[in-house]
Design a protein around this motif. Sequence first.
Motif, PDB file in Angstrom:
ATOM      1  N   UNK A 223       0.825  -1.205   0.000  1.00 41.97           N
ATOM      2  CA  UNK A 223       0.000   0.000   0.000  1.00 41.97           C
ATOM      3  C   UNK A 223       0.862   1.260   0.000  1.00 41.97           C
ATOM      4  N   UNK A 224       1.918   1.294   0.823  1.00 38.13           N
ATOM      5  CA  UNK A 224       2.793   2.454   0.844  1.00 38.13           C
ATOM      6  C   UNK A 224       3.500   2.628  -0.501  1.00 38.13           C
ATOM      7  N   UNK A 225       3.803   1.531  -1.171  1.00 33.44           N
ATOM      8  CA  UNK A 225       4.436   1.629  -2.480  1.00 33.44           C
ATOM      9  C   UNK A 225       3.559   2.362  -3.471  1.00 33.44           C
ATOM     10  N   UNK A 226       2.240   2.056  -3.446  1.00 35.04           N
ATOM     11  CA  UNK A 226       1.303   2.768  -4.330  1.00 35.04           C
ATOM     12  C   UNK A 226       1.082   4.195  -3.863  1.00 35.04           C
ATOM     13  N   UNK A 227       0.950   4.340  -2.551  1.00 42.89           N
ATOM     14  CA  UNK A 227       0.594   5.619  -1.966  1.00 42.89           C
ATOM     15  C   UNK A 227       1.660   6.682  -2.216  1.00 42.89           C
ATOM     16  N   UNK A 228       2.926   6.303  -2.117  1.00 45.08           N
ATOM     17  CA  UNK A 228       3.996   7.275  -2.305  1.00 45.08           C
ATOM     18  C   UNK A 228       3.943   7.957  -3.653  1.00 45.08           C
ATOM     19  N   UNK A 229       3.422   7.263  -4.660  1.00 41.58           N
ATOM     20  CA  UNK A 229       3.344   7.858  -5.993  1.00 41.58           C
ATOM     21  C   UNK A 229       2.473   9.094  -6.045  1.00 41.58           C
ATOM     22  N   UNK A 230       1.513   9.216  -5.119  1.00 39.44           N
ATOM     23  CA  UNK A 230       0.638  10.390  -5.129  1.00 39.44           C
ATOM     24  C   UNK A 230       1.431  11.658  -4.842  1.00 39.44           C
ATOM     25  N   UNK A 231       2.470  11.551  -4.004  1.00 43.34           N
ATOM     26  CA  UNK A 231       3.292  12.717  -3.731  1.00 43.34           C
ATOM     27  C   UNK A 231       4.056  13.141  -4.984  1.00 43.34           C
ATOM     28  N   UNK A 232       4.532  12.160  -5.750  1.00 44.15           N
ATOM     29  CA  UNK A 232       5.227  12.482  -6.992  1.00 44.15           C
ATOM     30  C   UNK A 232       4.316  13.190  -7.975  1.00 44.15           C
ATOM     31  N   UNK A 233       3.070  12.746  -8.075  1.00 45.78           N
ATOM     32  CA  UNK A 233       2.110  13.410  -8.972  1.00 45.78           C
ATOM     33  C   UNK A 233       1.840  14.838  -8.525  1.00 45.78           C
ATOM     34  N   UNK A 234       1.691  15.014  -7.207  1.00 42.79           N
ATOM     35  CA  UNK A 234       1.469  16.358  -6.686  1.00 42.79           C
ATOM     36  C   UNK A 234       2.636  17.286  -6.986  1.00 42.79           C
ATOM     37  N   UNK A 235       3.850  16.783  -6.823  1.00 45.93           N
ATOM     38  CA  UNK A 235       5.040  17.593  -7.110  1.00 45.93           C
ATOM     39  C   UNK A 235       5.082  17.981  -8.582  1.00 45.93           C
ATOM     40  N   UNK A 236       4.703  17.065  -9.470  1.00 42.63           N
ATOM     41  CA  UNK A 236       4.678  17.369 -10.908  1.00 42.63           C
ATOM     42  C   UNK A 236       3.679  18.471 -11.225  1.00 42.63           C
ATOM     43  N   UNK A 237       2.535  18.460 -10.532  1.00 47.88           N
ATOM     44  CA  UNK A 237       1.517  19.495 -10.754  1.00 47.88           C
ATOM     45  C   UNK A 237       2.086  20.867 -10.405  1.00 47.88           C
ATOM     46  N   UNK A 238       2.721  20.983  -9.237  1.00 48.90           N
ATOM     47  CA  UNK A 238       3.285  22.268  -8.828  1.00 48.90           C
ATOM     48  C   UNK A 238       4.411  22.698  -9.772  1.00 48.90           C
ATOM     49  N   UNK A 239       5.213  21.735 -10.218  1.00 45.97           N
ATOM     50  CA  UNK A 239       6.315  22.074 -11.117  1.00 45.97           C
ATOM     51  C   UNK A 239       5.781  22.648 -12.426  1.00 45.97           C
ATOM     52  N   UNK A 240       4.761  21.988 -12.979  1.00 43.73           N
ATOM     53  CA  UNK A 240       4.191  22.448 -14.246  1.00 43.73           C
ATOM     54  C   UNK A 240       3.549  23.829 -14.109  1.00 43.73           C
ATOM     55  N   UNK A 241       2.826  24.036 -13.000  1.00 42.12           N
ATOM     56  CA  UNK A 241       2.156  25.320 -12.809  1.00 42.12           C
ATOM     57  C   UNK A 241       3.152  26.456 -12.585  1.00 42.12           C
ATOM     58  N   UNK A 242       4.162  26.235 -11.775  1.00 47.63           N
ATOM     59  CA  UNK A 242       5.123  27.307 -11.482  1.00 47.63           C
ATOM     60  C   UNK A 242       5.997  27.618 -12.693  1.00 47.63           C
ATOM     61  N   UNK A 243       6.219  26.638 -13.543  1.00 40.44           N
ATOM     62  CA  UNK A 243       7.135  26.818 -14.671  1.00 40.44           C
ATOM     63  C   UNK A 243       6.432  27.323 -15.923  1.00 40.44           C
ATOM     64  N   UNK A 244       5.201  26.830 -16.188  1.00 40.97           N
ATOM     65  CA  UNK A 244       4.584  27.033 -17.497  1.00 40.97           C
ATOM     66  C   UNK A 244       3.325  27.901 -17.504  1.00 40.97           C
ATOM     67  N   UNK A 245       2.704  28.125 -16.339  1.00 44.62           N
ATOM     68  CA  UNK A 245       1.355  28.697 -16.354  1.00 44.62           C
ATOM     69  C   UNK A 245       1.320  30.216 -16.265  1.00 44.62           C
ATOM     70  N   UNK A 246       2.475  30.879 -16.155  1.00 42.82           N
ATOM     71  CA  UNK A 246       2.454  32.319 -15.925  1.00 42.82           C
ATOM     72  C   UNK A 246       3.235  33.104 -16.983  1.00 42.82           C
TER      73      UNK A 246
END
Length: 412
Positions: free
Chosen positions: A344-367
């Motif tokens: 379960x932790x193996x699957x769960x940890x991936x959610x943090x990676x997805x969240x980090x990608x969202x912030x990276x894309x928004x801070x880099x490309x959205x403005x």
Amino acid sequence: MAQSKELVSTNEEWNPVFTEELLPCSQKVSLLYHLSYLCLGKFSNCERLLRMRVLETQLLFVSSEAVLLKCLGTSQNLVSALFPMLKLAVEKDKPEIAKNYLEKARTWIEENIQEVNRIIERYDLLNKNLALSTLDINAEKTEMEKKSAQLLQENEEIKKTLKTLEEMLEETNEKLTETEKTIGDKNLELQNLVKHFVSFSKQGHKRFEQLSASVPFTIECSSALATSPGAVEKINTLQSEVNRLASEKATLSQKQWDIQVQITDWQMKLAKQKIDQDSIPDEVHLGKVQHNLSLMQQIFNKLGKFWEKVHKNLGIIKDKTVEDFVDPDLKEGFLMIIEKALEIWGRFGGSFGKGAQIFRAQSRDAYHYLEIDPSSLSEEEWQKEYDSVKNQLREIKVFSGEYDSNQITQAE
């Protein structure tokens, strides 16, 4: 049992599909800022205030990415180090090994809690700064209107349409709130049902509960230990009901957003009228930016509470349970729960990676729109820019509704 009750989380806490809430919120923030930029770019003082807040938001998103990457690293360490060492401690009857690694894991988690608390404070500060900037913009707007000979009178029909849409939105909000409450009640019922049917030995029941608390979402783990076919059937039936309600919530959430987009469109029509009169429009978009930033802050609040609970649970295991690893009657059960925790932790940890990608894309490309001076745009260019933002807002899908019921119900 008092300790057991303390380990039960409510449905208000963290769940691993948080990216489904994080993505639309972050997208709305950048697009609503863009609309404000189009409306206020013609007025230098307002444009300066807005640009300051936008840049502050970009920096906050960069820091938010860093926090989620740190959470990802901790999750990976739990999978690669803590749980394998707990397994070894059980197999080799070495409780001291387990204690040492549990304490090390708690240190990792303490660092996460500190980082999350710092980012929560920064979201709070940004929202306060936005509120002050909105007041300043409105003050300048009032001053300009005093100098105007007259204001447009032909906006009554627009206001009437807005009133109708706002009434529809209020009705949808009430239905959504009611559905969310029902989901919470069903989640609690599901937790209690699983606890009732899980079959442990009388001697090992409490200690199994403490170890299973190390699993972030334990419906799946506990269901695997249920021995009665009737129990499994009841659990599955209730899980299906939770999924049905989640789908209903998704539909209402999307309807809510569709109405909000329509309201935004009509508000922009009013804003355009005032811009054409060289009058500062009502600043409605920054309030919506604040709302979405508050939703993102709530996600980090839940994240902080989640890590605090994991920290507490690992302490309980360290202080109350580890000595029982040497009990041969409990070994098989402990190893079973550790294996499930790894999965379960193996699957769960991936959610943090997805969240980090969202912030990276928004801070880099959205403005990138900050590179353009809105006051230099022609009428056609301004309209084209606005239509592009409006279409992006309409395309946002606020929630898929495709829950994994094992993830909806929070850890005991």
